[in-house]
Design an enzyme around this catalytic site. Structure first.
Site, mmCIF file in Angstrom:
data_model
loop_
_atom_site.group_PDB
_atom_site.id
_atom_site.type_symbol
_atom_site.label_atom_id
_atom_site.label_comp_id
_atom_site.label_asym_id
_atom_site.label_seq_id
_atom_site.Cartn_x
_atom_site.Cartn_y
_atom_site.Cartn_z
ATOM 1 N N ASN A 15 34.840 33.652 37.374
ATOM 2 C CA ASN A 15 34.622 33.334 35.955
ATOM 3 C C ASN A 15 34.595 31.824 35.732
ATOM 4 O O ASN A 15 33.798 31.332 34.926
ATOM 5 C CB ASN A 15 35.684 34.012 35.085
ATOM 6 C CG ASN A 15 35.339 35.465 34.809
ATOM 7 O OD1 ASN A 15 34.433 35.767 34.048
ATOM 8 N ND2 ASN A 15 36.045 36.372 35.477
ATOM 9 N N MET A 91 47.168 34.799 36.704
ATOM 10 C CA MET A 91 48.015 35.989 36.775
ATOM 11 C C MET A 91 49.446 35.704 36.330
ATOM 12 O O MET A 91 50.401 36.050 37.033
ATOM 13 C CB MET A 91 47.998 36.551 38.204
ATOM 14 C CG MET A 91 46.614 36.886 38.708
ATOM 15 S SD MET A 91 45.765 38.076 37.658
ATOM 16 C CE MET A 91 46.605 39.580 38.159
ATOM 17 N N HIS A 110 39.555 39.775 29.822
ATOM 18 C CA HIS A 110 40.232 40.961 30.356
ATOM 19 C C HIS A 110 39.164 42.013 30.678
ATOM 20 O O HIS A 110 38.283 42.273 29.846
ATOM 21 C CB HIS A 110 41.240 41.491 29.336
ATOM 22 C CG HIS A 110 41.983 42.682 29.839
ATOM 23 N ND1 HIS A 110 42.973 42.576 30.799
ATOM 24 C CD2 HIS A 110 41.862 43.999 29.565
ATOM 25 C CE1 HIS A 110 43.437 43.790 31.076
ATOM 26 N NE2 HIS A 110 42.776 44.664 30.339
ATOM 27 N N ASP A 146 47.496 40.775 26.566
ATOM 28 C CA ASP A 146 46.177 41.349 26.282
ATOM 29 C C ASP A 146 46.007 41.712 24.809
ATOM 30 O O ASP A 146 45.387 42.724 24.464
ATOM 31 C CB ASP A 146 45.911 42.569 27.183
ATOM 32 C CG ASP A 146 45.875 42.191 28.656
ATOM 33 O OD1 ASP A 146 45.535 41.025 28.950
ATOM 34 O OD2 ASP A 146 46.199 43.036 29.500
HETATM 35 C C1 GRF Z 1 38.497 39.110 36.248
HETATM 36 O O1 GRF Z 1 38.202 40.473 36.424
HETATM 37 C C2 GRF Z 1 39.113 38.865 34.909
HETATM 38 O O2 GRF Z 1 38.627 39.705 33.909
HETATM 39 C C3 GRF Z 1 40.565 39.173 35.155
HETATM 40 O O3 GRF Z 1 40.819 38.672 36.451
HETATM 41 C C4 GRF Z 1 39.604 38.656 37.195
HETATM 42 C C5 GRF Z 1 39.416 37.247 37.658
HETATM 43 O O4 GRF Z 1 38.325 37.127 38.541
HETATM 44 N N1 GRF Z 1 41.394 38.583 34.137
HETATM 45 P P1 GRF Z 1 37.823 35.677 38.976
HETATM 46 O O5 GRF Z 1 39.021 34.954 39.577
HETATM 47 O O6 GRF Z 1 37.320 34.987 37.737
HETATM 48 O O7 GRF Z 1 36.750 35.913 39.976
#
Ligand code: GRF
Length: 200
Positions: A15, A91, A110, A146
């Protein structure tokens, strides 16, 4: 809202990459001022360095409490004049102290259509539940997990032949589209919150 982003990660950073790509190709008028990870080896750190973005690693294990860790992260963001904080696979739960340092200026993505399937492995939760539709949500972060006003959502179908992995990857594709869009909406500033409804 100033257009300097602070992106918080713990892992892969796909992301983060979608945000960097949207900036690079002119879809998003913003600058990633810093990428902060709580994990030393996060793949997203390499992506940031590749893009010439400053990185900071702060391990929560080095702090006596959630709040002291969070306030250290807030200090790093403030030192770079960050206007909008983007959680991208970060996380960690945010303490009220963190949330109140950036009121209505923290976004999270999310991988579910909230309020369904909060918490970990939302895609697997939706698949195991037998949902026919899943998706992704970008929301403003509040002190509750969330929760918070929804800025943007996108749905994907779950077909009977799909594995959980197929659903996860279909959701990830829409995540990469809607996160930069939601950031653009926030930065453009023509929005308000009524109750818990985000209106732009
Ligand atoms: C994604 O699925 C996001 O929605 C969730 O954690 C994942 C992160 O993926 N919160 P990345 O590290 O962005 O590849």
């Amino acid at each position: 809202m100033n257009r300097r982003l602070g992106v918080l990660i713990s892992g892969r950073g796909s992301n983060l990459q979608s945000i960097v790509d949207a900036i690079d190709n002119g879809r998003l008028d913003a600058e990633v001022a810093v990428v902060i990870s709580n994990k030393q080896g996060a793949q997203g750190l390499a992506r940031a360095r590749e893009a010439g973005i400053e990185t900071v690693v702060l391990s929560h294990r080095d702090y006596p409490s959630r709040e002291t860790f969070d306030l250290a992260v807030v200090d790093e963001l403030r030192a770079r004049d960050v206007g909008l904080v983007c959680l991208a696979g970060f996380m960690r739960l945010l303490s009220p102290a963190f949330v109140s340092a950036f009121p209505n200026a923290i976004l999270n993505i999310h991988p579910s259509l909230l309020p369904a399937f909060v918490g970990l492995d939302a895609q697997g939760q939706a698949w195991r539940y037998g949902a026919k539709v899943a998706g992704a949500t970008v929301h403003i972060v509040t002190a509750e997990l969330d929760n918070g006003p929804i800025v943007c959502q996108a749905a994907v179908e779950i077909n009977e032949a799909d594995t959980a992995e197929m659903v996860t990857s279909r959701i990830l594709t829409v995540e990469h589209r809607i996160y930069p869009e939601a950031i653009k909406t926030m930065l453009d500033g023509r929005w308000r919150i009524e109750g818990r409804r985000f209106i732009s």
